[in-house]
Each structure stands twice: as structure tokens, then as C-alpha cells.
Design a protein around this motif. Structure first.
Motif, short mmCIF file in Angstrom:
data_model
loop_
_atom_site.label_atom_id
_atom_site.label_comp_id
_atom_site.label_asym_id
_atom_site.label_seq_id
_atom_site.Cartn_x
_atom_site.Cartn_y
_atom_site.Cartn_z
N LYS A 1 0.83 -1.14 -0.06
CA LYS A 1 0.06 0.22 -0.05
C LYS A 1 0.89 1.36 -0.26
CE LYS A 1 -3.88 2.27 1.28
NZ LYS A 1 -4.22 2.51 2.95
N VAL A 2 0.75 2.29 -0.92
CA VAL A 2 1.42 3.27 -1.05
C VAL A 2 0.19 4.47 -0.03
CG1 VAL A 2 2.29 5.16 -2.41
CG2 VAL A 2 2.37 2.85 -3.00
N ASP A 3 0.87 4.99 0.97
CA ASP A 3 -0.01 5.49 1.83
C ASP A 3 0.11 7.08 1.51
OD1 ASP A 3 -1.79 6.43 3.69
OD2 ASP A 3 -0.72 5.64 5.35
N LEU A 4 -0.66 7.88 0.79
CA LEU A 4 -0.42 9.39 0.46
C LEU A 4 -1.61 9.83 0.61
CD1 LEU A 4 1.81 8.72 -2.93
CD2 LEU A 4 2.49 10.00 -0.64
N ASP B 1 -5.47 11.23 0.30
CA ASP B 1 -6.43 10.69 -0.59
C ASP B 1 -5.80 10.35 -1.95
OD1 ASP B 1 -5.43 13.23 -1.51
OD2 ASP B 1 -7.49 14.35 -1.26
N ARG B 2 -4.61 10.08 -1.88
CA ARG B 2 -3.79 9.75 -3.24
C ARG B 2 -3.21 8.62 -3.07
NH1 ARG B 2 -3.00 14.63 -2.55
NH2 ARG B 2 -0.73 14.27 -1.95
N SER B 3 -3.74 7.83 -1.85
CA SER B 3 -3.12 6.28 -1.59
C SER B 3 -3.54 5.48 -2.77
CB SER B 3 -3.70 5.94 -0.22
OG SER B 3 -3.03 6.69 0.64
N TYR B 4 -2.71 4.38 -3.05
CA TYR B 4 -2.94 3.43 -4.01
C TYR B 4 -2.37 2.08 -3.60
CZ TYR B 4 1.29 4.96 -5.95
OH TYR B 4 2.37 5.41 -6.49
N GLN C 1 -0.09 10.60 -9.19
CA GLN C 1 -0.26 9.15 -8.57
C GLN C 1 -1.09 8.22 -9.27
OE1 GLN C 1 2.13 8.39 -6.43
NE2 GLN C 1 2.82 10.35 -5.78
N VAL D 1 8.60 2.98 -2.03
CA VAL D 1 7.22 3.77 -1.44
C VAL D 1 7.57 4.35 0.10
CG1 VAL D 1 5.29 2.78 -0.08
CG2 VAL D 1 5.77 1.64 -2.37
N THR E 1 6.49 8.18 0.23
CA THR E 1 5.40 8.78 1.17
C THR E 1 6.04 9.62 2.06
OG1 THR E 1 5.90 6.55 2.42
CG2 THR E 1 4.14 6.49 1.02
N GLU F 1 6.57 13.26 -1.10
CA GLU F 1 5.88 13.07 -2.61
C GLU F 1 6.38 13.93 -3.52
OE1 GLU F 1 1.72 13.62 -2.39
OE2 GLU F 1 1.29 12.78 -4.39
#
Lengths: 367, 367
Positions: free
Chosen positions: A5-8, A10-13, A161, A229, A233, A236
Motif C-alpha cells: 500500500k502506498v499511503d499518500l 487521498d492519493r493512496s493506492y 499518482q 514507497v 510517502t 511525495e
């Protein structure tokens, strides 16, 4: 399948990694919430398309998606404004709307170009990365997308992203060996940058990695993605720490620009660039073992560490001046402090860089 | 000088409005913290440059800034990928780095194009808007930047907020009358969209506004900017409410695309578009006074409200299908509920739009 999980915010994916994933792309797009009413654009290239496009397109069709396809010639020269405009035309005539997504099926060139299309079409639509090379494990994470200007690489781009990365390790099996080695250069870079134990592990398993032994390559790529990642994170948009990812890239990009995109593959160019960074570190007084250890690891992967004579110092310096890492008249390098640890060094004098370029052609350090 | 603040978290910025501000640009750039070591790029056009470039460039030089200038031909046709690439070349050869800024000196075309350069150069650098037209009060607020694709307007772009807007009202004095009227169309739109009292005030002072009476035009533009700021800060990336700013634009953009960019000025096209939106609202059952009141206000400013016969319905519909507001096979319109109030209406049938286009050529409502 494993998922990072890439934790950004509301742009996480998610990054899905594993064998047999391309036939799952349709299902994964459904689960990601893309609406069936909005067409999807698949961008691929002339080498990857014939091998994997059917797999992806039929998986999407099975779920009820409409798709439009744009195929570019393979190779770095395709990251041009001409192809950017041509893909935009395909997107418009294909009826892509704000709920559509662009899927990049291929290596870093396809990802960078399709990603900039996704970033700019209607001021930004969704983007999915389907990397098919070892090298693209790096570029598909982190949201940097760009095209080349004739004067400098990756000069026109955005931070955009992806909504999802689907990394099917089966796709690597058809890669030419030179492409595999080039991709492993970025894996080695992640280690040299921040993870000494990983470097040791990579050197020990170099042979199996080059042979794409499934257990080894999966572990290496997952770990390499995870390192990236971790950096992305934290930063960014590259205001600070993210710059360390550019280890070997200041000189590497210049080598690519001067040699003509495609003469050296990206990983080959940054391999020479990493050798150069190690030389520069030693020249600036750091331990000579930094250079010898770096060279040994790169050579274990059959990567180049010597700059061919035909590369002119003047042209390389000129290309570096156009690099994004060149700022206010001086150049910034990421320099190794030891194996698995680097620092960002600003304000390096041109004369030192020139000396290192000369030395890099001899393939040795006098310091 | 008055200053409006656009409150968007870490992307907040000031809008300075008043007479005599262009000679203050250097000081304002210093105060905004731009470093002297990084060159600034001024983008302007062939009409505005000869009038105001010296003022801005010498103000920057006085503060110690180095500047690079790129001049484009005036007119909507300049919002092309060709000019985008040419400006990028100027930026690279001029040595712009990540701490540099792009200053857009001109109207909406210069702002949109230079803004997309700023958004994309090295994946995004600082951007300053120096609007010189009435119309640009609108486009310089809100961070929407874009260039045109031959098939559709503003199709390639980004959200990229400026660091500062400096709006020198003196620059308006050299505007041709047709440009003034076109710009006032966006002022009227802000009123029709959300502020009935403002519409009444505008209609009462139409003559003085067209004559650019300093007290009146200053108040009108500041109020119009403030309305836009209010909407944009609620919904920066147009997921919802921001779409109401597109009142008159769905049809207006199609008129511009079909007529050839520049045949109708943007404000003229959206004036006809607002007349069309009023017609469509009446056709869908809303009060007929919406149409007659809209027409009366637009005519008070000498703005066009009738669509010339030569515009083909098929071509307009085709152009609308390429518009960003066209989604999943149906078109979205912003429709007046009354003067100073609108709603977003999705899923409007093509047949209703066709009927309205026909009626708009007659310049009357049968409903």
C-alpha cells in the motif's frame, strides 16, 4: 498476489505484485470502482502490445469495459510531444471522459508518457500502471510522469499518482537479457541508496536474479518497491529526502542525453552514473572502499561501470546544466557515504565533475 | 491596492488589484520570496508586450532579478502545443530551475498557456498571473490552466494555482472596446450565476463600466474575483459546485470551436451560451422571465445573444461531445433557476439541445 500500500492520504493506492496478474486487470479495475460507461485507454508499445495486449483487453472486455488502444514505437525516443499529442487525439476521438482511466501497459517509457497524458487530459484523469519490465518497477511507483524535451530528459511532466499498479511478474519472462540487467540496476540503486543488507543479498543472488528465478526476482522487486514507497510517502513532491532516489541519475541522465536516448539503456546509464557518484565521493575525501564496493556489486550484475571515450566532457556538463537537479549555477549530486547510505551534496564545482568524468573513462580511482 | 486572499491551504495566494501595479511587480516578487539566483520567465503576447513588457521587466531588473522573455502571437490560436514546446525551449535555454517562476503578462490566452508551462516545467514551478484584460480577471483566479487540442478547447491542462495575481487596472485602458465587452461577459456571468443584487448593480452601471470608469470597473472586477474565489475555495478541483462557473460555457466553447478560435471572442461566445442556457431552462419548464431578463442584461453590455445561422447544429453537438462536461453519453448544462441562481443539470437529451440551438438562431423563445 501480494499487495503493497502506498499511503499518500487521498492519493493512496495499492501495488499488486505476483504472477498471472494481467488476466486479472479487468476484475481489479471493476473492484477499483471504474465505471463501465467511461471508456478506458490502453497505451502500449510495439514490443509489448503483440505479447500482452490481448490478455489485458480481453480481461477488460469480459468485465464489460469498453477500451481504446494506442500503440507507440518502443524506445525512449517515443517519450515525445508528438506522441503525447497523438495519444490525446486517440483519447478525444475515443470519447474518454473525466471518469475514464489511462492504462499504461509496458515499461517506463509507456508509463511516463501515458502517465503524463492521464495527468493532463481534461486536467487529470485516473491512471493505472501495468509494468512489464524489471526497470518499470521503479518508475511505476511514486507518481512521477514526464516526457522528454529534445534538450533534456523528463523536463515536461507532472506528479500524478496512479490509482493502482498491477505488476505481473510473468511478463518479465519475455524480456531480453540486456533489459533485465538494466532493470536490476535500479534495484541495486535502491540498495546502495538506503539498505546495506539488501545490497549484500543482491550480490549473493545476482546469478539467480539475472536468470529471473521466480522466488528471487519476486522478493527483490517487492523489496525494491517497498524501499521506494518508503521514500516517496515521506516526500511525495521531492522537496527533500526523495532526491536520494536520484543516486546515479545526474550523470546517468546526461549520458543518455549526450549518447542519444536509447544508446545506453536507462539502467546502464545510471550504473555508470553510480560508478561516477562513487568516484566523486572518493574524490571529495570519502573512503575509497565506496568506489571498489560499488563497482564490484554493479559488475556482479554485468552492468557497465566505465564511460566510453567518445562522450565529451563539455557535452555532459552542458546536459547536466539542463538537468532538474542543476540549480542556481551549481550541481547537486547524491553521493554515497558508505554502501547503503547516501547524502545530498549541493554546490559541487564543475571542475570536480570534469575530473571525475575523465577518471570514469579510465575505469579507476586515483584517489 | 486592495488584496483578496484565496484560501487553499498550502496553495493559498493573494490577488492584488488596483491601478499602477505593474511597476510594483519586482517588489511584490521579492516580497513573495522568489530567489534572485533563479531566472524568471515572462510570457507575453504581440499586443501586450509592446505596451507593458518594459514596465514589468525593468521593475524586476531594479530588484535584481534576471528575466527571460517569450512572446507569442496574440489570439486563442496561440494556445497550441507548438507554442507550449517553444516556451519550454526558452525556459530550458534560459536556465530556469525549480526555484524559478513563470510570469504571465497578458490576457487569458497568455495565462492559460504560460500556466500550463509552469505546471509542467520540471513537473511544476511557481506561477504569477499579471492579467491585462477584463476577461483575464476570471481566468487568472482558480488555477485552471490549459492549452487547446485541435479537436477541443482546454483539453490538455492542469490545476496549478498561481503564487500571486497582480492585476493592474491601468492596463485595461488600452483595451479595444470589443475586448472590454467580452471581459464584462464573465463579470455578468458571475452575477447571473450566484448574485442577483450584483446583476442589478451591473445593469444599472453598464454604461460606466463599458467606459471603464475607474471607481466602477475596480469595484466590479474586485467583486467578480471575490465571487469566483468563493466558489473555487469550496471546490478547487471541480468535483461539484465549481462546475457552476461554466454557466454559458458548454455551448460557448462549442461556438468557439466550430467558428474557429478567435471568430467570436470568448466572452461573446459565452454570452450567446448564456442566452442558450436560459432558453434551455425555459424549454425545460422554468419561468420565461429567466430568458427575457438574461437577454436584457447581456444587451445592456452590447453583448451578442443570437447565434449566426452559419453555425451547424451537427457541428455544435459534435464539439459538445468533446467537451469536458460531456460524460457517459449525455451532456451537463448549468441552467438558471432565476437571475442570480443556477443549478447543475445532468443528462440533458441531445434533441432538447438541438431545438435550443435552432431557437437561438432566431433570437427568441417560443416557450
Amino acid at each position: 498476489m501480494r499487495t503493497l500500500k502506498v499511503d499518500l492520504g487521498d492519493r493512496s493506492y495499492p501495488i499488486h505484485i505476483g504472477p498471472g496478474l494481467l488476466p486479472e486487470v479487468g476484475r481489479l479495475c471493476r473492484e477499483a470502482g471504474f465505471p463501465l460507461q467511461s471508456p478506458l485507454l490502453i497505451v502500449t508499445d510495439s514490443e509489448v502490445g503483440p505479447l500482452y495486449l490481448d490478455r489485458v483487453a480481453s480481461s477488460l472486455a469480459d468485465e464489460g469495459f469498453r477500451t481504446v488502444v494506442h500503440t507507440i514505437p518502443s524506445g525512449e525516443a517515443s517519450k515525445s510531444l508528438e506522441n503525447f499529442e497523438a495519444i490525446m487525439t486517440t483519447a478525444i476521438t475515443g470519447g474518454l471522459d473525466r471518469s475514464s482511466a489511462v492504462l499504461a501497459l509496458g515499461g517506463g517509457v509507456v508509463g511516463d508518457l501515458a502517465g503524463f497524458v492521464a495527468a493532463s487530459y481534461m486536467r487529470g484523469i485516473a491512471f493505472v500502471q501495468l509494468p512489464t519490465t524489471v526497470l518499470a518497477h521503479d518508475s511505476s511507483v511514486g507518481g512521477k510522469v514526464a516526457i522528454n524535451h529534445p534538450l533534456a530528459k523528463n523536463m515536461i511532466g507532472a506528479f500524478h499518482q496512479p490509482k493502482m499498479v498491477v505488476y505481473d511478474l510473468d511478463a518479465l519472462k519475455t524480456l531480453p537479457k540486456r533489459q533485465i540487467l538494466s532493470g536490476l540496476a535500479e534495484v541495486v540503486k535502491q540498495g546502495l541508496m538506503i539498505d546495506p543488507e539488501f545490497v549484500t543479498w543482491l550480490e549473493e543472488h545476482a546469478e539467480g536474479l539475472v536468470a529471473l528465478r521466480p522466488d528471487l526476482i519476486g522478493e527483490a522487486l517487492e523489496h525494491s518497491c517497498a524501499i521506494k514507497v518508503g521514500v516517496v510517502t515521506q516526500d511525495e513532491r521531492e522537496f527533500g529526502i526523495r532526491a536520494i532516489l536520484n543516486l546515479g541519475h545526474t550523470l546517468g541522465h546526461a549520458i543518455e542525453a549526450v549518447g542519444g536516448y536509447g544508446t545506453f539503456l536507462h539502467g546502464e546509464a545510471i550504473s555508470i552514473g553510480m560508478a561516477g557518484s562513487a568516484l566523486l565521493a572518493v574524490k571529495l575525501g570519502r573512503d575509497r572502499a565506496i568506489y571498489t564496493d560499488t563497482i564490484r556489486v554493479l559488475k556482479a550484475f554485468g552492468l557497465p561501470t566505465v564511460l566510453p571515450d567518445r562522450y565529451s566532457e563539455d557535452e555532459l556538463i552542458e546536459a547536466m546544466m539542463h538537468d532538474k537537479k542543476f540549480k542556481q549555477g551549481k550541481v547537486t549530486f547524491i553521493l554515497p557515504e558508505s554502501i547503503g547510505s547516501v547524502s545530498i551534496v549541493e554546490g559541487i564545482e564543475e571542475s570536480a565533475v570534469r575530473e571525475v568524468i575523465g577518471q570514469l573513462k579510465k575505469g579507476d580511482s586515483p584517489w
